[in-house]
Design a protein around this motif. Structure first.
Motif, PDB file in Angstrom:
ATOM      1  N   ASP A  17      67.418  78.618  49.800  1.00 11.76           N
ATOM      2  CA  ASP A  17      67.413  79.095  48.420  1.00 11.76           C
ATOM      3  C   ASP A  17      66.115  79.811  48.091  1.00 11.76           C
ATOM      4  N   THR A  18      64.995  79.272  48.531  1.00 12.70           N
ATOM      5  CA  THR A  18      63.705  79.909  48.276  1.00 12.70           C
ATOM      6  C   THR A  18      63.662  81.296  48.900  1.00 12.70           C
ATOM      7  N   ALA A  19      64.137  81.402  50.125  1.00 13.60           N
ATOM      8  CA  ALA A  19      64.176  82.705  50.799  1.00 13.60           C
ATOM      9  C   ALA A  19      65.123  83.667  50.077  1.00 13.60           C
ATOM     10  N   SER A  20      66.252  83.151  49.612  1.00 11.45           N
ATOM     11  CA  SER A  20      67.223  83.987  48.884  1.00 11.45           C
ATOM     12  C   SER A  20      66.629  84.518  47.586  1.00 11.45           C
ATOM     13  N   LEU A  21      65.870  83.670  46.906  1.00 15.85           N
ATOM     14  CA  LEU A  21      65.258  84.100  45.646  1.00 15.85           C
ATOM     15  C   LEU A  21      64.225  85.198  45.881  1.00 15.85           C
ATOM     16  N   LYS A  22      63.449  85.056  46.947  1.00 12.88           N
ATOM     17  CA  LYS A  22      62.467  86.095  47.271  1.00 12.88           C
ATOM     18  C   LYS A  22      63.181  87.396  47.645  1.00 12.88           C
ATOM     19  N   ALA A  23      64.282  87.269  48.384  1.00 15.78           N
ATOM     20  CA  ALA A  23      65.058  88.450  48.767  1.00 15.78           C
ATOM     21  C   ALA A  23      65.718  89.109  47.555  1.00 15.78           C
ATOM     22  N   ALA A  24      65.989  88.312  46.505  1.00 10.36           N
ATOM     23  CA  ALA A  24      66.606  88.839  45.284  1.00 10.36           C
ATOM     24  C   ALA A  24      65.595  89.557  44.399  1.00 10.36           C
ATOM     25  N   GLY A  25      64.349  89.611  44.847  1.00  6.00           N
ATOM     26  CA  GLY A  25      63.331  90.360  44.101  1.00  6.00           C
ATOM     27  C   GLY A  25      62.516  89.545  43.128  1.00  6.00           C
ATOM     28  N   CYS A  26      62.529  88.231  43.285  1.00  6.05           N
ATOM     29  CA  CYS A  26      61.736  87.391  42.377  1.00  6.05           C
ATOM     30  C   CYS A  26      60.247  87.613  42.633  1.00  6.05           C
ATOM     31  N   HIS A  27      59.513  87.821  41.564  1.00  8.08           N
ATOM     32  CA  HIS A  27      58.070  88.003  41.659  1.00  8.08           C
ATOM     33  C   HIS A  27      57.375  86.665  41.893  1.00  8.08           C
ATOM     34  N   VAL A  28      57.952  85.618  41.308  1.00  9.32           N
ATOM     35  CA  VAL A  28      57.412  84.267  41.407  1.00  9.32           C
ATOM     36  C   VAL A  28      58.577  83.334  41.709  1.00  9.32           C
ATOM     37  N   VAL A  29      58.383  82.381  42.606  1.00 12.41           N
ATOM     38  CA  VAL A  29      59.391  81.351  42.858  1.00 12.41           C
ATOM     39  C   VAL A  29      58.721  80.011  42.647  1.00 12.41           C
ATOM     40  N   ARG A  30      59.263  79.247  41.708  1.00 10.32           N
ATOM     41  CA  ARG A  30      58.725  77.927  41.425  1.00 10.32           C
ATOM     42  C   ARG A  30      59.717  76.890  41.928  1.00 10.32           C
ATOM     43  N   ALA A  31      59.205  75.887  42.616  1.00 14.48           N
ATOM     44  CA  ALA A  31      60.047  74.812  43.150  1.00 14.48           C
ATOM     45  C   ALA A  31      59.670  73.519  42.465  1.00 14.48           C
ATOM     46  N   GLU A  32      60.656  72.663  42.328  1.00 18.33           N
ATOM     47  CA  GLU A  32      60.425  71.382  41.670  1.00 18.33           C
ATOM     48  C   GLU A  32      60.962  70.254  42.523  1.00 18.33           C
ATOM     49  N   GLU A  33      60.140  69.271  42.724  1.00 19.70           N
ATOM     50  CA  GLU A  33      60.541  68.053  43.422  1.00 19.70           C
ATOM     51  C   GLU A  33      60.917  67.053  42.335  1.00 19.70           C
ATOM     52  N   PRO A  34      62.205  66.872  42.077  1.00 25.39           N
ATOM     53  CA  PRO A  34      62.598  66.002  40.973  1.00 25.39           C
ATOM     54  C   PRO A  34      62.210  64.548  41.234  1.00 25.39           C
TER      55      PRO A  34
END
Length: 164
Positions: A17-34
Motif C-alpha cells: 500500500d505504501t508503494a502504491s500510494l507513492k506511485a499514485a503521486g502522493c507527496h507525503v505518505v503517513r503510516a499509522e501503527e494502530p
C-alpha cells in the motif's frame, strides 16, 4: 494540490500500500501503527485531516484504512469536505469529487442506515448503570442486550453483580 497518502500498518498489504500510494503521486505518505482496533484513536489520520488544506487530497488504497463502519467513513468524508479537501481511493479509482463522490456517499449512506448503532466499535460491555436503568424502566434482558449492543450473557452477568 498536495496529495497526502495514509496507510494503517498491521495490515498484511501495508508495504504494498505504501508503494502504491507513492506511485499514485502522493507527496507525503503517513503510516499509522494502530494501538488497538478502534478508529477513534487514529491520531495520525486526525492530524492529517486537521492539517489538510483546501484543494488537497487524502489518498488511501482502500476505504478500510479510514474506518470500520460506514458512519466512520462518512465522518471522514464530512471532515475532509469541511476543509475543502477530497478523498481518493486508489485501488478502486474513486474520488470523492464529482459523480463518483456522489455515488460513494450514497452507498455509504445506505449502508450506514442499516448498520446497528454499535457497528465498527469494540465494546467492553455496557455500563451497569445503563443496564439497571433499562431494567428499572421495564425493559427485558434480551431487549436491553439488543439496545446496548452487548450479549445477553453480559446483561445477565451485570444484573447478577448488581444484586450480589
Amino acid at each position: 494540490m498536495l496529495k497526502i497518502g495514509y496507510v494503517r500498518l498491521r495490515d498484511p498489504r501495508s508495504t504494498e500500500d505504501t508503494a502504491s500510494l507513492k506511485a499514485a503521486g502522493c507527496h507525503v505518505v503517513r503510516a499509522e501503527e494502530p494501538a488497538g482496533l478502534a478508529f477513534d484513536d487514529s491520531s495520525v489520520l486526525n492530524s492529517i485531516i486537521d492539517f489538510i488544506a483546501e484543494g488537497d487530497q487524502l489518498v488511501v488504497t482502500r476505504l478500510g484504512h479510514l474506518g470500520s463502519s460506514a458512519r466512520d467513513l462518512l465522518d471522514v468524508l464530512d471532515r475532509l469536505e469541511s476543509r475543502g479537501a477530497s478523498l481518493m481511493i486508489a485501488d478502486a479509482e474513486i474520488c470523492s469529487l464529482g459523480e463518483g463522490g456522489r455515488a460513494l456517499r450514497a452507498a455509504l449512506g445506505a449502508v450506514a442506515a442499516v448498520e446497528p448503532p454499535w457497528a465498527g466499535r469494540r465494546r467492553k460491555g455496557a455500563p451497569a448503570e445503563d443496564i439497571r436503568a433499562l431494567q428499572a424502566a421495564g425493559v427485558g434482558p434480551v431487549e436491553i442486550a439488543r439496545r446496548l449492543g452487548v450479549s445477553r450473557m453480559t446483561v445477565w452477568r451485570k444484573l447478577k453483580e448488581a444484586t450480589a
